[in-house]
Write an enzyme that holds these catalytic residues in place. Structure first.
Site, PDB file in Angstrom:
ATOM      1  N   TYR A 183       0.820  -1.214   0.000  1.00 42.74           N
ATOM      2  CA  TYR A 183       0.000   0.000   0.000  1.00 42.74           C
ATOM      3  C   TYR A 183       0.851   1.260   0.000  1.00 42.74           C
ATOM      4  O   TYR A 183       0.413   2.312  -0.468  1.00 42.74           O
ATOM      5  CB  TYR A 183      -0.928   0.033   1.226  1.00 42.74           C
ATOM      6  CG  TYR A 183      -2.257  -0.654   1.011  1.00 42.74           C
ATOM      7  CD1 TYR A 183      -2.315  -2.010   0.723  1.00 42.74           C
ATOM      8  CD2 TYR A 183      -3.443   0.060   1.094  1.00 42.74           C
ATOM      9  CE1 TYR A 183      -3.532  -2.642   0.533  1.00 42.74           C
ATOM     10  CE2 TYR A 183      -4.669  -0.567   0.907  1.00 42.74           C
ATOM     11  CZ  TYR A 183      -4.700  -1.916   0.627  1.00 42.74           C
ATOM     12  OH  TYR A 183      -5.905  -2.532   0.436  1.00 42.74           O
TER      13      TYR A 183
ATOM     14  N   ASP B 195      -2.936 -18.141   0.366  1.00 42.48           N
ATOM     15  CA  ASP B 195      -3.921 -18.781  -0.516  1.00 42.48           C
ATOM     16  C   ASP B 195      -4.643 -19.901   0.223  1.00 42.48           C
ATOM     17  O   ASP B 195      -5.867 -20.058   0.133  1.00 42.48           O
ATOM     18  CB  ASP B 195      -3.267 -19.284  -1.818  1.00 42.48           C
ATOM     19  CG  ASP B 195      -2.031 -20.140  -1.584  1.00 42.48           C
ATOM     20  OD1 ASP B 195      -1.497 -20.140  -0.447  1.00 42.48           O
ATOM     21  OD2 ASP B 195      -1.584 -20.815  -2.535  1.00 42.48           O
TER      22      ASP B 195
HETATM   23  C1  IPM Z   1     -10.516  -1.321   3.456  1.00 45.50           C
HETATM   24  C2  IPM Z   1     -10.732  -0.663   2.125  1.00 45.50           C
HETATM   25  C3  IPM Z   1      -9.577   0.289   1.855  1.00 45.50           C
HETATM   26  C4  IPM Z   1      -8.325  -0.555   1.746  1.00 45.50           C
HETATM   27  C5  IPM Z   1      -9.749   1.191   0.637  1.00 45.50           C
HETATM   28  C6  IPM Z   1     -11.019   1.993   0.699  1.00 45.50           C
HETATM   29  C7  IPM Z   1      -8.557   2.105   0.444  1.00 45.50           C
HETATM   30  O1  IPM Z   1     -10.889  -1.617   1.133  1.00 45.50           O
HETATM   31  O2  IPM Z   1     -10.420  -0.600   4.469  1.00 45.50           O
HETATM   32  O3  IPM Z   1     -10.465  -2.550   3.511  1.00 45.50           O
HETATM   33  O4  IPM Z   1      -7.985  -1.098   0.695  1.00 45.50           O
HETATM   34  O5  IPM Z   1      -7.632  -0.670   2.769  1.00 45.50           O
END
Ligand code: IPM
Ligand code: MG
Length: 369
Positions: free
Chosen positions: A143, A226
């Site tokens: 991320y 998985d």
């Molecule tokens: C979550 C959501 C978020 C993520 C998005 C909205 C950025 O899917 O909180 O699970 O991917 O973390």
């Protein structure tokens, strides 16, 4: 009582404001009936902030979030902002809050309420009594890893890069948090990665194993991601606590959430490290999104948001009794047959967002009479 419990509400987009209103109703109830006051501020985040300020999270809002005891967050995003530049997109505001507040431990419980065991897409006997907790690493991994981006190559084709990266420190602290939470549960933790393919997985397993040595009373096992996805739909009750990285946690928690019948039921807590007085920065949000298709129609299920507030009472304010009370009220209204559209079953009483919220406060009244 003085209102020293500082809350920032960020309802966001889509159904966010509607479900947040039902938390406001409960806060009003607590103020009146239990004489517990909260110091509540409101602000914009996500698409609505983008429309007003050109960015989904202003510095001012971030500063407010840093200064409160807990943030209550609704949901962000929607097709309207699909074309916004990445750094200003609604989701970017949420990711920035997580990162800047250093909320590395994301707790996503998946609990099946007895009244909803039939609503699961799995057979009732597989899910009834399910009570598991996913601890998702929330501030690292793919991320946030650098480098990332899309480049155009000489021949005009494109190349995209994301980077999965973890330090031992990041893995250590989230595994430690998971093992600690497991101590208050069944004392079993499954650490999930792909050590068979990924370097980050190898390090993850190594660090998890080392941390596990500090918790001899907790049973730690390891599983490939998985296989974990498969086990979640094959036999979910084998799990107590799962700890995993940001991306696997995102995917597996949606999967676990659906076992409970509806995404509309699942709360979450995102916590930072405890400070000297054992307080953690914290943000509470439902696992569901903005549901633009039903936004504004009073159809949304407010219970995930309400249960997120219960987690807030438990983890940020040490109000376990009040958290229990809210959770019991939710269980009882479900037992009494109240259902929003997403969890509607034959023979039950279909209610709106507001009616569901009112049913919860009526039940709170009854429980505390
Ligand atoms: C979550 C959501 C978020 C993520 C998005 C909205 C950025 O899917 O909180 O699970 O991917 O973390
Ligand atoms: Mg997700």
């Amino acid at each position: 009582m003085p209102a020293n419990k500082k809350l920032l509400m960020l309802p966001g987009d889509g159904i966010g404001p509607e479900v947040m209103d039902e938390v406001k109703r409960i806060i009003g109830w607590m103020d009146k009936r239990r004489h517990v006051s909260f110091d509540v501020a409101d602000d914009l985040v996500g698409g609505c902030a983008y429309d007003k300020h050109g960015t989904s999270l202003t510095d001012n809002t971030l500063e407010k979030a840093m200064g409160v005891d807990a943030v209550l967050f609704g949901a962000v995003g929607g097709p309207k902002w699909d074309k916004a530049e990445r750094q200003h997109r609604p989701e970017a505001g949420l990711l920035k809050l997580r990162k800047e507040m250093d909320l590395f431990a994301n707790l996503r419980p998946a609990t099946v309420f007895p009244a909803l065991a039939d609503a699961s897409s799995l057979k009732k006997e597989l899910v009834s009594g399910l009570d598991m907790l996913i601890v998702r690493e929330l501030t690292g991994g793919v991320y946030f890893g650098q480098p990332r981006g899309i480049e155009t190559l000489k021949d005009g084709s494109k190349r995209a890069v994301d980077t999965q990266v973890y330090t031992s420190g990041e893995i250590d602290r989230v595994c430690r948090a998971a093992l600690e939470f497991a101590r208050k549960r069944q004392k079993r933790v499954t650490s999930v990665e792909k050590a068979n393919v990924m370097e980050t997985g190898v390090l993850w397993r190594e660090v998890a194993t080392a941390v596990g040595k500090d918790f001899p009373d907790v049973q730690l096992s390891h599983m490939y991601a998985d296989n974990c996805a498969m086990q979640l739909v094959r036999n979910p009750k084998q799990f107590d606590v799962i700890v995993t990285d940001n991306l696997f946690g995102d995917v597996l928690s949606d999967c676990a959430a659906m076992l409970t019948g509806s995404l509309g039921m699942l709360p979450s807590a995102s916590l930072g490290a405890p400070d000297a007085s054992d307080r953690r920065r914290a943000l509470y949000e439902p696992v569901h999104g903005t549901a633009p298709d039903i936004a504004g129609q009073k159809l949304a299920n407010p219970l995930a948001m309400v249960l997120s507030f219960a987690m807030c009472l438990r983890y940020s304010f040490d109000m376990a009794d009040d958290a229990d009370l809210v959770e019991t009220a939710v269980r009882n209204v479900l037992d009494a047959g109240f259902r929003t559209a997403d969890i509607m079953q034959p023979g039950k009483k279909k209610v709106s967002t507001v009616e569901m919220g009112k049913a919860v406060t009526a039940e709170l009244d009854r429980l505390s009479a």
